[in-house]
Design a protein around this motif. Structure first.
Motif, PDB file in Angstrom:
ATOM      1  N   LEU A   1      -9.834 -19.507 -28.797  1.00  0.00           N
ATOM      2  CA  LEU A   1     -11.076 -20.213 -28.543  1.00  0.00           C
ATOM      3  C   LEU A   1     -12.151 -19.257 -28.018  1.00  0.00           C
ATOM      4  O   LEU A   1     -11.829 -18.223 -27.419  1.00  0.00           O
ATOM      5  N   PRO A   2     -13.411 -19.581 -28.210  1.00  0.00           N
ATOM      6  CA  PRO A   2     -14.483 -18.727 -27.684  1.00  0.00           C
ATOM      7  C   PRO A   2     -14.341 -18.510 -26.173  1.00  0.00           C
ATOM      8  O   PRO A   2     -14.105 -19.463 -25.422  1.00  0.00           O
TER       9      PRO A   2
ATOM     10  N   LYS B   1     -10.385 -12.429 -34.601  1.00  0.00           N
ATOM     11  CA  LYS B   1     -10.842 -13.677 -35.221  1.00  0.00           C
ATOM     12  C   LYS B   1     -10.807 -14.815 -34.210  1.00  0.00           C
ATOM     13  O   LYS B   1      -9.744 -15.240 -33.778  1.00  0.00           O
ATOM     14  N   THR B   2     -11.980 -15.290 -33.850  1.00  0.00           N
ATOM     15  CA  THR B   2     -12.105 -16.389 -32.887  1.00  0.00           C
ATOM     16  C   THR B   2     -12.311 -17.705 -33.629  1.00  0.00           C
ATOM     17  O   THR B   2     -13.058 -17.763 -34.602  1.00  0.00           O
ATOM     18  N   PHE B   3     -11.646 -18.738 -33.165  1.00  0.00           N
ATOM     19  CA  PHE B   3     -11.795 -20.067 -33.767  1.00  0.00           C
ATOM     20  C   PHE B   3     -13.166 -20.628 -33.398  1.00  0.00           C
ATOM     21  O   PHE B   3     -13.535 -20.697 -32.230  1.00  0.00           O
ATOM     22  N   GLU B   4     -13.918 -21.012 -34.402  1.00  0.00           N
ATOM     23  CA  GLU B   4     -15.289 -21.470 -34.168  1.00  0.00           C
ATOM     24  C   GLU B   4     -15.305 -22.871 -33.566  1.00  0.00           C
ATOM     25  O   GLU B   4     -14.618 -23.779 -34.049  1.00  0.00           O
ATOM     26  N   MET B   5     -16.093 -23.025 -32.507  1.00  0.00           N
ATOM     27  CA  MET B   5     -16.250 -24.315 -31.847  1.00  0.00           C
ATOM     28  C   MET B   5     -17.740 -24.661 -31.758  1.00  0.00           C
ATOM     29  O   MET B   5     -18.595 -23.768 -31.744  1.00  0.00           O
ATOM     30  N   PRO B   6     -18.066 -25.960 -31.656  1.00  0.00           N
ATOM     31  CA  PRO B   6     -19.479 -26.358 -31.550  1.00  0.00           C
ATOM     32  C   PRO B   6     -20.135 -25.790 -30.296  1.00  0.00           C
ATOM     33  O   PRO B   6     -19.468 -25.534 -29.291  1.00  0.00           O
ATOM     34  N   VAL B   7     -21.440 -25.636 -30.346  1.00  0.00           N
ATOM     35  CA  VAL B   7     -22.195 -25.121 -29.206  1.00  0.00           C
ATOM     36  C   VAL B   7     -21.988 -26.011 -27.979  1.00  0.00           C
ATOM     37  O   VAL B   7     -21.882 -25.519 -26.848  1.00  0.00           O
TER      38      VAL B   7
ATOM     39  N   GLN C   1      -4.470 -18.574 -34.679  1.00  0.00           N
ATOM     40  CA  GLN C   1      -5.927 -18.453 -34.792  1.00  0.00           C
ATOM     41  C   GLN C   1      -6.641 -19.648 -34.161  1.00  0.00           C
ATOM     42  O   GLN C   1      -7.721 -19.500 -33.594  1.00  0.00           O
ATOM     43  N   ASN C   2      -6.046 -20.837 -34.227  1.00  0.00           N
ATOM     44  CA  ASN C   2      -6.664 -22.020 -33.620  1.00  0.00           C
ATOM     45  C   ASN C   2      -6.666 -21.952 -32.099  1.00  0.00           C
ATOM     46  O   ASN C   2      -7.421 -22.677 -31.443  1.00  0.00           O
TER      47      ASN C   2
ATOM     48  N   VAL D   1     -18.838 -25.003 -26.277  1.00  0.00           N
ATOM     49  CA  VAL D   1     -18.984 -23.720 -25.589  1.00  0.00           C
ATOM     50  C   VAL D   1     -19.685 -23.905 -24.242  1.00  0.00           C
ATOM     51  O   VAL D   1     -19.325 -23.271 -23.248  1.00  0.00           O
TER      52      VAL D   1
END
Length: 335
Positions: free
Chosen positions: A128-129, A43-49, A124-125, A52
């Motif tokens: 990061l990607p 489970k990767t913490f979702e970050m804005p494009v 989980q936080n 990334v």
């Protein structure tokens, strides 16, 4: 509804019931009061494009460096000699900054460092990607008491009851062994890194399980000072911090169910169940990943056995020997 459909439904109900029973048994066997030792690496913490795509940008402490490394306050002195050896051998300039797990995680979030290192497993936080974790090892978290406490051993059940406020006197613990004392139990807690698994969560899963009559402190030094000054106190910390901050003559560590936290072999065998997990990170994403950073991490992993024994670090090769679970270089499960 056809005959085959009914059979399918019945089989699925049987499967779900059996799986649920097995899950309950497994949870009970693990002890429901104990928190998870690790988070799910899938489970990767979702970050804005935009995040990334953001490059690594050094802060002032790393200006002009070939690599920037941010490490927590126990990992920093433990692996700094290896980093300096690698730096000298390869004619590099490596900037290394010391901080807490929070500040180190912040360096990863801001993309200010090529390598970060914490003494807690990632929450989980923290996943990061494109951030990859490499476990260095584990180190026991000892239960610490005032030097005048006559008790030397405690069961894990009694330890949890003490922190929950369900045991009030040291003579009530089974580890007292008939010792007659009216000394009250005074829990001292440092509830750091609440969003991360492992560490104190392996005593009690979350802060709500701790009792109300306790002393809460904010720093490692305050934890040790409180245990040293309060007769009847019980707290927790790594043995390295206790010895490094010069409290070995003021506090002592307890055995848990007869197992000494200083016994690294028993820790590696899974017989001592409260510990910190030490990991460092690298970036996998093209444009962020640096060959120099990857080579430094491999150098550290290959030389873990030369880390000073005072850190009580059980390295990954010993953990693998006793069946701990790994996903690539990251420790993800107990034996």
């Amino acid at each position: 509804m056809g005959y085959k459909t009914w059979i399918y439904i019945l089989l699925m109900m049987l499967f779900i019931t059996t799986a649920s029973a097995e899950m309950k048994q497994s949870t009970k066997a693990r002890d429901p009061l104990r928190g998870a030792p690790f988070s799910d690496p899938a489970k990767t913490f979702e970050m804005p494009v935009e995040w990334v795509k953001q490059p690594i940008k050094y802060e002032q402490w790393a200006d002009g460096a070939d690599l920037a490394v941010a490490l927590d306050q126990q990992l920093y002195p433990a692996i700094l000699p290896l980093i300096r050896q690698y730096e000298k051998q390869n004619n590099l300039k490596i900037a290394v900054v010391e901080g807490t797990c929070g500040t180190v995680a912040g360096a990863a979030m801001r993309k200010n460092a090529d390598i970060t290192g914490m003494c807690c497993p990632p929450g989980q936080n923290d996943r990061l990607p494109n951030l990859k974790y490499h476990t260095l090892g584990i180190s026991s978290v000892a239960l610490l008491v005032n030097k005048d406490n006559p008790v030397d051993n405690i069961s894990i059940d009694d330890a949890r009851k003490a922190f929950m406020g369900k045991l009030h006197k040291w003579s009530d613990t089974r580890g007292a062994g008939g010792i007659k004392t009216d000394m009250p139990i005074k829990p001292v807690v440092r509830l750091h890194c609440k969003t991360r698994p492992g560490h104190w969560c392996l005593i009690l899963a979350n802060e709500d399980l701790f009792g109300h009559r306790l002393t809460e402190v904010g720093t490692i030094a305050d934890m040790l000072a409180s245990v040293a000054s309060l007769k009847g106190a019980v707290g927790y910390e790594t043995l390295w911090h206790m010895e490094n901050l010069k409290y070995a003559d003021k506090v002592k560590h307890l055995k848990i169910d007869g197992v000494d936290p200083a016994d690294n072999d028993k820790l590696a065998r899974g017989m001592y169940t409260i510990y910190r997990t030490f990991s460092i990170t690298t970036w996998e994403q093209p444009g962020l990943s640096k060959p120099l950073a990857n080579k430094l991490v491999q150098y550290i992993l290959q030389n873990l056995n030369v880390i000073d024994k005072s850190y009580y670090l059980v390295p990954v090769d010993q953990l693998k020997k006793y069946g701990w679970k790994f996903q690539e270089n990251e420790l993800v499960g107990e034996p």
